[in-house]
Structures are given as C-alpha cells and as structure tokens.
Design a protein around this motif. Structure first.
Motif, PDB file in Angstrom:
ATOM      1  N   LEU A  57       0.879  -1.315   0.169  1.00  0.00           N
ATOM      2  CA  LEU A  57      -0.046   0.064   0.014  1.00  0.00           C
ATOM      3  C   LEU A  57       0.900   1.468  -0.133  1.00  0.00           C
ATOM      4  O   LEU A  57       0.508   2.264  -0.649  1.00  0.00           O
ATOM      5  N   ASN A  58       1.886   1.192   0.758  1.00  0.00           N
ATOM      6  CA  ASN A  58       2.703   2.624   0.830  1.00  0.00           C
ATOM      7  C   ASN A  58       3.443   2.757  -0.335  1.00  0.00           C
ATOM      8  O   ASN A  58       4.166   3.772  -0.357  1.00  0.00           O
ATOM      9  N   LYS A  59       3.637   1.886  -1.260  1.00  0.00           N
ATOM     10  CA  LYS A  59       4.310   1.942  -2.529  1.00  0.00           C
ATOM     11  C   LYS A  59       3.629   2.615  -3.728  1.00  0.00           C
ATOM     12  O   LYS A  59       4.227   3.145  -4.428  1.00  0.00           O
ATOM     13  N   ILE A  60       2.192   2.688  -3.390  1.00  0.00           N
ATOM     14  CA  ILE A  60       1.419   3.239  -4.405  1.00  0.00           C
ATOM     15  C   ILE A  60       1.493   4.561  -4.393  1.00  0.00           C
ATOM     16  O   ILE A  60       1.475   5.443  -3.498  1.00  0.00           O
ATOM     17  N   VAL A  61       1.621   5.088  -5.580  1.00  0.00           N
ATOM     18  CA  VAL A  61       1.421   6.697  -5.852  1.00  0.00           C
ATOM     19  C   VAL A  61      -0.157   6.668  -6.338  1.00  0.00           C
ATOM     20  O   VAL A  61      -0.477   6.479  -7.438  1.00  0.00           O
ATOM     21  N   TRP A  62      -0.896   7.159  -5.599  1.00  0.00           N
ATOM     22  CA  TRP A  62      -2.574   6.920  -5.573  1.00  0.00           C
ATOM     23  C   TRP A  62      -2.928   8.361  -6.514  1.00  0.00           C
ATOM     24  O   TRP A  62      -2.934   9.218  -6.180  1.00  0.00           O
ATOM     25  N   PRO A  63      -3.437   7.938  -7.796  1.00  0.00           N
ATOM     26  CA  PRO A  63      -3.960   9.094  -8.542  1.00  0.00           C
ATOM     27  C   PRO A  63      -5.668   9.400  -8.011  1.00  0.00           C
ATOM     28  O   PRO A  63      -6.338   8.570  -7.702  1.00  0.00           O
ATOM     29  N   GLY A  64      -5.679  10.838  -7.489  1.00  0.00           N
ATOM     30  CA  GLY A  64      -6.815  10.885  -6.988  1.00  0.00           C
ATOM     31  C   GLY A  64      -7.640  12.112  -7.441  1.00  0.00           C
ATOM     32  O   GLY A  64      -6.835  12.910  -8.256  1.00  0.00           O
ATOM     33  N   THR A  65      -8.843  12.347  -7.287  1.00  0.00           N
ATOM     34  CA  THR A  65      -9.738  13.530  -7.782  1.00  0.00           C
ATOM     35  C   THR A  65     -10.070  14.446  -6.612  1.00  0.00           C
ATOM     36  O   THR A  65     -10.505  13.885  -5.425  1.00  0.00           O
ATOM     37  N   HIS A  66     -10.162  15.552  -6.914  1.00  0.00           N
ATOM     38  CA  HIS A  66     -10.269  16.748  -5.817  1.00  0.00           C
ATOM     39  C   HIS A  66     -12.065  17.125  -6.155  1.00  0.00           C
ATOM     40  O   HIS A  66     -12.505  17.362  -7.340  1.00  0.00           O
ATOM     41  N   ASP A  67     -12.586  17.090  -5.108  1.00  0.00           N
ATOM     42  CA  ASP A  67     -14.220  17.287  -5.307  1.00  0.00           C
ATOM     43  C   ASP A  67     -14.860  16.361  -6.372  1.00  0.00           C
ATOM     44  O   ASP A  67     -15.250  17.032  -7.347  1.00  0.00           O
ATOM     45  N   PRO A 238       9.018   9.377   5.438  1.00  0.00           N
ATOM     46  CA  PRO A 238       9.037   8.598   4.102  1.00  0.00           C
ATOM     47  C   PRO A 238       7.975   7.629   4.343  1.00  0.00           C
ATOM     48  O   PRO A 238       7.506   7.389   5.343  1.00  0.00           O
ATOM     49  N   ILE A 239       7.364   6.993   3.180  1.00  0.00           N
ATOM     50  CA  ILE A 239       6.376   6.309   3.025  1.00  0.00           C
ATOM     51  C   ILE A 239       6.593   4.906   3.705  1.00  0.00           C
ATOM     52  O   ILE A 239       5.623   4.343   4.507  1.00  0.00           O
ATOM     53  N   SER A 240       7.838   4.580   3.927  1.00  0.00           N
ATOM     54  CA  SER A 240       8.054   3.444   4.683  1.00  0.00           C
ATOM     55  C   SER A 240       7.928   3.168   6.239  1.00  0.00           C
ATOM     56  O   SER A 240       7.846   2.137   6.879  1.00  0.00           O
ATOM     57  N   SER A 241       7.993   4.671   6.861  1.00  0.00           N
ATOM     58  CA  SER A 241       7.671   4.751   8.032  1.00  0.00           C
ATOM     59  C   SER A 241       6.352   5.362   8.616  1.00  0.00           C
ATOM     60  O   SER A 241       5.965   5.637   9.754  1.00  0.00           O
ATOM     61  N   ARG A 242       5.359   5.644   7.560  1.00  0.00           N
ATOM     62  CA  ARG A 242       4.343   6.575   7.614  1.00  0.00           C
ATOM     63  C   ARG A 242       3.048   5.750   7.920  1.00  0.00           C
ATOM     64  O   ARG A 242       2.955   4.663   7.211  1.00  0.00           O
ATOM     65  N   LYS A 243       2.267   6.110   8.996  1.00  0.00           N
ATOM     66  CA  LYS A 243       0.975   5.030   9.252  1.00  0.00           C
ATOM     67  C   LYS A 243      -0.162   5.881   8.945  1.00  0.00           C
ATOM     68  O   LYS A 243      -1.245   5.780   9.666  1.00  0.00           O
ATOM     69  N   PHE A 244       0.040   6.738   7.932  1.00  0.00           N
ATOM     70  CA  PHE A 244      -1.274   7.490   7.455  1.00  0.00           C
ATOM     71  C   PHE A 244      -0.931   7.716   6.065  1.00  0.00           C
ATOM     72  O   PHE A 244       0.169   7.810   5.510  1.00  0.00           O
ATOM     73  N   PHE A 245      -2.270   8.121   5.293  1.00  0.00           N
ATOM     74  CA  PHE A 245      -2.032   8.454   3.943  1.00  0.00           C
ATOM     75  C   PHE A 245      -1.769  10.052   3.912  1.00  0.00           C
ATOM     76  O   PHE A 245      -2.457  10.771   4.380  1.00  0.00           O
ATOM     77  N   TYR A 246      -0.851  10.564   2.786  1.00  0.00           N
ATOM     78  CA  TYR A 246      -0.770  11.965   2.965  1.00  0.00           C
ATOM     79  C   TYR A 246      -0.977  12.397   1.471  1.00  0.00           C
ATOM     80  O   TYR A 246      -0.628  11.791   0.520  1.00  0.00           O
ATOM     81  N   ARG A 247      -1.742  13.263   1.427  1.00  0.00           N
ATOM     82  CA  ARG A 247      -2.191  13.917  -0.018  1.00  0.00           C
ATOM     83  C   ARG A 247      -1.474  15.365  -0.294  1.00  0.00           C
ATOM     84  O   ARG A 247      -1.740  16.023   0.362  1.00  0.00           O
ATOM     85  N   VAL A 248      -1.300  15.221  -1.684  1.00  0.00           N
ATOM     86  CA  VAL A 248      -0.914  16.440  -2.255  1.00  0.00           C
ATOM     87  C   VAL A 248      -1.821  16.808  -3.244  1.00  0.00           C
ATOM     88  O   VAL A 248      -2.182  16.166  -4.196  1.00  0.00           O
ATOM     89  N   ASP A 288      10.711   9.548  -2.085  1.00  0.00           N
ATOM     90  CA  ASP A 288      10.109   8.310  -1.179  1.00  0.00           C
ATOM     91  C   ASP A 288       8.880   9.113  -0.164  1.00  0.00           C
ATOM     92  O   ASP A 288       8.622   8.305   0.852  1.00  0.00           O
ATOM     93  N   LYS A 289       8.326  10.346  -0.489  1.00  0.00           N
ATOM     94  CA  LYS A 289       7.408  10.556   0.406  1.00  0.00           C
ATOM     95  C   LYS A 289       6.057  11.057  -0.174  1.00  0.00           C
ATOM     96  O   LYS A 289       5.190  10.949   0.193  1.00  0.00           O
ATOM     97  N   LEU A 290       6.052  11.001  -1.530  1.00  0.00           N
ATOM     98  CA  LEU A 290       4.940  11.231  -2.556  1.00  0.00           C
ATOM     99  C   LEU A 290       3.905   9.849  -2.215  1.00  0.00           C
ATOM    100  O   LEU A 290       4.286   8.914  -2.685  1.00  0.00           O
ATOM    101  N   GLN A 291       2.695  10.211  -2.273  1.00  0.00           N
ATOM    102  CA  GLN A 291       1.777   9.339  -1.694  1.00  0.00           C
ATOM    103  C   GLN A 291       0.529   9.362  -2.513  1.00  0.00           C
ATOM    104  O   GLN A 291       0.274   8.544  -3.621  1.00  0.00           O
ATOM    105  N   ILE A 292      -0.384  10.418  -2.281  1.00  0.00           N
ATOM    106  CA  ILE A 292      -1.518  10.462  -3.050  1.00  0.00           C
ATOM    107  C   ILE A 292      -1.326  11.958  -3.620  1.00  0.00           C
ATOM    108  O   ILE A 292      -0.790  12.972  -3.138  1.00  0.00           O
ATOM    109  N   LEU A 293      -1.627  11.799  -4.825  1.00  0.00           N
ATOM    110  CA  LEU A 293      -1.685  13.265  -5.799  1.00  0.00           C
ATOM    111  C   LEU A 293      -2.829  13.449  -6.320  1.00  0.00           C
ATOM    112  O   LEU A 293      -3.406  12.340  -7.147  1.00  0.00           O
TER     113      LEU A 293
END
Length: 318
Positions: A57-67, A238-248, A288-293
């Motif tokens: 899960l933490n290696k995925i760069v998740w494509p997201g949509t806003h609103d 870094p995503i390897s130690s993060r226990k939540f999803f972070y969105r940009v 190694d920090k980008l997760q949800i874009l």
C-alpha cells in the motif's frame, strides 16, 4: 474605482508571472522521473497489471480527484462552472484509473460543494460498487466528509457499513507495509470525516481523519501552490515509516478578488504541471514521500504518471 481596477490588473500580473515561472522551470529542468515512460495497458485494471505480491500500500502513488462528485453540481452554464471540479462520473473516473475519491455531503446525504448541491450519495456508492464488481484487484480509497458549513447526515456511519460492508478494509496500522495480494479480496478503504458526530474508532470497519492528511492552502497562484506542496511534502516522513496517507493536491482555487472565478481556467494554471511536480519531488529528495496526488478534471496522462512512478518503486528504480 481606479484602485479597484488597478488591483485587478496587479492580480492578473501576479498570475501571469507565476504561470511563467512554472513554464520556465519545466523548460529548464524537464519533467522526467523514473517510470515516466510507463503506460498501463489497461487503466481500469492498472493495479492488476503490476506485481501484486510486490505492490505494498505504501509504495502506491495514488491518483486522486479533488471534489470528485461535482460533475452534476449546480445549474449548467450558470453556477456549475463556479464549483465543478470534475466532468466525469465516479464510475468513469475509476475506469480511467482514479483510486482516491474526495466526496462531500450534507445532512440530507446530497453531494455538495459549498452551498451548491448535486445528486444523492447513493449515486457515488453505486458507481463504486459497479466498478468493484467489474474488477478484481483494484483498491480504492473513498474519503467522505461533511462539507464545511453543513451538518452530518444522520446514521451515516451505519449507512456506509451497510452499503459497502463486504468490500471494506478494516483500519489496521500494519496494512501500510502489506502487499495488495494479502489485502484482497477486500477492496475499499473508507475514510469517514464527520464534523460533529464521533469519528470512527481505531481498528473499526471505517477509517477516521487521522489516516488521511494534507496541507491545503487557499490560493489561485500556481507557483505559490506548487512551492507550498513541495515544502509540506518535504516535511513528511518517508512512506516506509508513515502510518497514514498523505495527499498533495495539484490544484488552485478561484478567489473572489480575481476576475476569473470559474474553476476550470483557474485550476488549469497548475493542472498541466503534474509531471513537473513529480520530477521536482524526485530531484529534491522527496521521491520516497509522495503518496496521494490529486487533481481537478482528471485525464489519462495524470493517471499514467502516478502509475509509472508506482511501477518504478516496485521495480527498485527509486
């Protein structure tokens, strides 16, 4: 009156200068990054096209949509351009490759963006279920929140559990390092963010607001937003130690003091620079920090960029 027009001219100059800064940066630095040439053969099933045993899960760069659910918001040609951030339905977004949805509701379970409303949230849930029934290995993050200025819909946590129960991935801090192959057949991480009701408990069937964070700023200036996104991302673990999803959010927001207040022409100032943002993340040590874009008006190339970086990660190229 002269002061008003002078301020409008200055605001437009600020926007133009910031757009030029981004354009010049792309010309000088390029927008290349590991995996930038990768194209999934089937965006609808792009996770299935990767090696699920290596895809944590933490290696995925998740494509997201806003609103995400604003394709039918307001009145066409009148109020809709002020609030519409997507033209595709939820189902169409998922088929295109979107894997993070941002859904806003009000007390009667209607989709809303500010004071404007749209269809019932059932439309969203039905689209998600339709997509899940047609695929087998795709995981979706479904964020649902009560819109600012509105009350929580009654018994909404129960409603979500009843509608999505068979697909829901229970909250578990250990999931972030698990491969998708071990999480299936569960398919949906549902994050419920009420305004007044108690938030979902840790370890429950729904995830709470602690597990999806961002640092949104309210600006229509693209370089200002671009820099803010990079700065806040650089401050994350870094995503390897993060226990939540972070969105940009690769978006900018119309402002009342600017003559351009329709969403599309404003957000296009930054939307076209998604690959540049990923490239800058890599060059500045944030790869190694980008997760949800997330983006407004999602297109296939945006999905391909996220999937390409994901592929590079699981192949050890980053």
């Amino acid at each position: 009156m002269l002061s008003f027009f002078s301020n409008q001219i200055d605001r437009q100059k600020d926007v133009s200068n910031e757009e030029k800064t981004l354009t010049d940066l792309e010309k000088s630095d390029g927008s290349h990054f590991p995996g930038d040439d990768y194209r999934p053969s089937d965006r609808k099933n792009w996770m299935a096209g990767l090696t699920l045993e290596k895809l944590t899960l933490n290696k995925i760069v998740w494509p997201g949509t806003h609103d995400s659910a604003t394709n039918d918001i307001g009145i066409p040609l009148i109020s809709r351009p002020l609030a519409e951030c997507q033209t595709l339905s939820i189902y169409e977004q998922l088929v295109l490759g979107t894997r993070v949805l941002d859904i806003r509701v009000q007390e009667d379970r209607q989709i809303c963006h500010g004071i404007l409303t749209s269809y019932d949230v059932d439309v969203v849930i039905d689209d998600v279920i339709r997509f899940l029934s047609e695929t087998h290995s795709e995981i979706v993050i479904l964020e649902i929140r009560t819109e600012f200025g509105h009350k929580d819909p009654p018994e909404f946590e129960t409603y979500l559990a009843d509608k999505l129960g068979q697909f829901l991935i229970h909250q578990d801090d250990n999931l972030f390092n698990k491969p998708v192959s071990e999480i299936l057949p569960k398919r949906v991480i549902c994050i419920w963010k009420p305004r007044e009701s108690p938030k979902p408990s840790r370890g429950g069937i729904l995830w709470n607001s602690d597990y999806l964070k961002d640092n949104w700023i309210d600006t229509d200036l693209p370089w200002t937003k671009f820099q803010s996104n990079l700065k806040h991302l650089s401050e994350q673990q870094p995503i390897s130690s993060r226990k939540f999803f972070y969105r940009v959010e690769n978006t900018v927001t119309p402002q009342a003091d600017n003559p351009v207040v329709w969403v599309k022409p404003v957000t296009d100032r930054i939307r076209k620079h998604a690959r540049l943002f990923i490239s800058q993340c890599i060059s500045k040590g944030c790869g190694d920090k980008l997760q949800i874009l997330s983006t407004d008006f999602i297109e296939g190339d945006f999905v391909d960029a996220c999937v390409g970086l994901t592929h590079a990660r699981i192949e050890g190229k980053i």
